[in-house]
Design an enzyme around this catalytic site. Structure first.
Site, PDB file in Angstrom:
ATOM      1  N   PHE A  35       7.607  -9.939  -6.263  1.00  0.00           N
ATOM      2  CA  PHE A  35       6.994  -8.462  -6.145  1.00  0.00           C
ATOM      3  C   PHE A  35       6.844  -8.620  -4.676  1.00  0.00           C
ATOM      4  O   PHE A  35       5.726  -8.872  -3.646  1.00  0.00           O
ATOM      5  CB  PHE A  35       5.730  -8.160  -7.144  1.00  0.00           C
TER       6      PHE A  35
ATOM      7  N   ASP B  27       7.341 -13.504   2.332  1.00  0.00           N
ATOM      8  CA  ASP B  27       5.845 -12.753   1.586  1.00  0.00           C
ATOM      9  C   ASP B  27       4.742 -13.134   0.984  1.00  0.00           C
ATOM     10  O   ASP B  27       5.013 -14.053   0.219  1.00  0.00           O
ATOM     11  CB  ASP B  27       6.962 -12.712   0.462  1.00  0.00           C
TER      12      ASP B  27
ATOM     13  N   LYS C  76      -2.321  -7.202   2.718  1.00  0.00           N
ATOM     14  CA  LYS C  76      -3.874  -7.034   2.506  1.00  0.00           C
ATOM     15  C   LYS C  76      -4.761  -8.392   3.077  1.00  0.00           C
ATOM     16  O   LYS C  76      -6.181  -6.759   3.375  1.00  0.00           O
ATOM     17  CB  LYS C  76      -3.542  -8.155   1.150  1.00  0.00           C
TER      18      LYS C  76
HETATM   19  C1  LIG Z   1       0.772  -6.224  -2.465  1.00  0.00           C
HETATM   20  C2  LIG Z   1       1.763  -6.825  -2.481  1.00  0.00           C
HETATM   21  C3  LIG Z   1       2.951  -6.257  -2.140  1.00  0.00           C
HETATM   22  C4  LIG Z   1       2.565  -4.559  -1.308  1.00  0.00           C
HETATM   23  O1  LIG Z   1       2.087  -4.408  -0.297  1.00  0.00           O
HETATM   24  P1  LIG Z   1       1.551  -3.326   0.083  1.00  0.00           P
HETATM   25  O2  LIG Z   1       0.121  -3.430   1.147  1.00  0.00           O
HETATM   26  O3  LIG Z   1       0.876  -2.258  -1.375  1.00  0.00           O
HETATM   27  O4  LIG Z   1       2.285  -1.831  -0.186  1.00  0.00           O
HETATM   28  C5  LIG Z   1       3.972  -6.882  -1.287  1.00  0.00           C
HETATM   29  N1  LIG Z   1       3.652  -8.129  -1.159  1.00  0.00           N
HETATM   30  C6  LIG Z   1       3.511  -9.016  -1.867  1.00  0.00           C
HETATM   31  C7  LIG Z   1       3.195 -10.397  -2.393  1.00  0.00           C
HETATM   32  C8  LIG Z   1       2.066  -8.533  -2.546  1.00  0.00           C
HETATM   33  O5  LIG Z   1       1.145  -9.693  -2.854  1.00  0.00           O
END
Ligand SMILES: *Cc1c(COP(=O)(O)O)cnc(C)c1O
Length: 390
Positions: free
Chosen positions: A127, A214, A243
């Site tokens: 994701f 990520d 986050k």
């Molecule tokens: C939550 C998340 C995103 C997206 O972050 P947003 O602030 O909602 O755009 C991207 N990568 C990972 C691994 C995430 O958990």
């Protein structure tokens, strides 16, 4: 009828205030928060140091734009590069934007290498966000369906499978980067094997590919190290954060090193809000408190209490597949869909989440106490037992 666009299946509760890992709803009922706003409230709720820093900054200056010098942004970049071993940082406002910056960096790097159609290897069950490029990078048909045409330039392989990366990379001369989460959060708390990560690092070096981590969900100390890649002793070329970085104030960051550092110049990328005074002050204070209160060690020890406690409490329970994670990113996989557990827990005064249909996901704040950890184990294991036997 609500005039807010219908993009969330919201639970029937609204919170009025919080303290630490306790939240109180508008009716006065209290909850133990084991989700921290999906890994956002790094310091729990209403941490006095964060409240004071944000209030003082708000009274002075919220935002000036990146047209001007921003000393707070410089200081935050210094701190993040010191903690990560990376070299430079682009600031934005969210995880998907941080990943957009990483994807643009990889393409830019590719073009400089003479690759006209650069491709990025991405993972199944990953994701990376919901913008067009990041949903195209995401390994979930549910996230993509209805939004085709997808952005081109992504090639997908199974997670934790080094050979698959080697084979695809051998065939596809357009590959310029590999992008993955150290722990797949939305995908069901799947932890990348350290051996796999070291193998990926080597493969990327041999082929001059960028390794992009990520860390939007698993970074910021959640795994017990500042960054998840530090668990495997590797250094990526690009890492993304968001986050939990500013403890609840929106921010995102894309960090680069080595051949990925110094690539962008004025005009290549930008953000109106990115790294403004309020957000960077909040992030600096969050990092300071994590250090001062030893929250990396706390994440390690309380995470172990929770995982071991759950594994023990649920060991004989039919329907429990397993407990996994590292530090305070924890998943409990069941043998059946368990979305209903979220509502049952809410009714019982406990905030949890379910992802990938059958995985209970826990993302407590980094200052979750050992006692709160034991309380969580006791209350959650009872709920899971009763859910599975009903
Ligand atoms: C939550 C998340 C995103 C997206 O972050 P947003 O602030 O909602 O755009 C991207 N990568 C990972 C691994 C995430 O958990």
């Amino acid at each position: 009828m609500s005039h807010v666009m219908n993009t969330y299946a919201r639970l029937p509760v609204a919170f009025s205030h919080g303290k630490g890992s306790r939240l109180t709803d508008t009716e006065g009922k209290t909850y133990l928060d084991a989700l921290s706003g999906i890994a956002v409230n790094t310091l729990g709720h209403n941490h006095p140091a964060l409240v004071a820093a944000i209030s003082a900054q708000a009274a002075r200056l919220l935002h000036s734009s990146n047209i001007y010098q921003m000393p707070q942004q410089e200081r935050l970049a210094d701190k993040l590069t010191e903690l990560s071993g990376m070299e430079d940082v682009f600031f934005c406002n969210s995880g998907c934007e941080a990943n957009e910056a990483a994807i643009k960096l990889a393409r830019f790097y590719g073009h400089q290498q003479g690759v006209d159609n650069p491709a990025i290897i991405v993972m199944e069950h990953s994701f990376h966000g919901r913008t067009l490029a990041t949903l195209s990078a995401t390994g979930s048909r549910k996230v993509q369906a209805g939004f085709e045409p997808l952005v081109a330039g992504f090639v997908r392989v199974p997670f934790n499978d080094l050979e698959a990366v080697r084979v695809i990379g051998g065939h596809n001369k357009n590959v310029v980067a590999v992008m993955l989460e150290i722990v797949q959060g939305e995908g069901g708390i799947h932890v990348a094997d350290p051996e796999y990560l070291r193998g990926l690092r080597k493969l990327c070096d041999e082929n001059a590919w960028l390794l992009i981590c990520d860390e939007v969900q698993c970074g910021m100390g959640r795994m017990g190290t500042w960054f998840g890649f530090q668990q495997a002793g590797i250094h990526p070329d690009v890492a993304t954060l968001a986050k939990g970085l500013a403890g609840g104030v929106p921010i995102g960051a894309c960090l680069a090193a080595g051949k990925a550092a110094g690539l962008f110049h004025p005009g290549n990328h930008g953000s109106t809000f990115g790294g403004n005074q309020l957000a960077t002050t909040a992030a600096l204070t969050t990092l300071e408190v994590v250090e001062k209160e030893n929250l990396l060690d706390n994440a390690t020890s309380v995470g172990k209490i929770i995982r071991d406690g759950l594994a023990q409490a649920l060991s004989e329970v039919p329907g429990v597949v397993g407990v996994r994670g590292q530090g305070l990113i924890i998943g409990i996989e069941l043998d059946r869909p368990c979305g209903d557990l979220v509502r049952l827990a809410l009714d019982a005064g406990l905030l949890i989440n379910v992802t990938a249909e059958r995985v209970v996901r826990l993302l407590p704040s980094l200052n979750f106490s050992a006692d709160e950890g034991r309380e969580l184990v006791e209350r959650l294991s009872a709920l899971i037992r009763s859910f599975l036997s009903s």
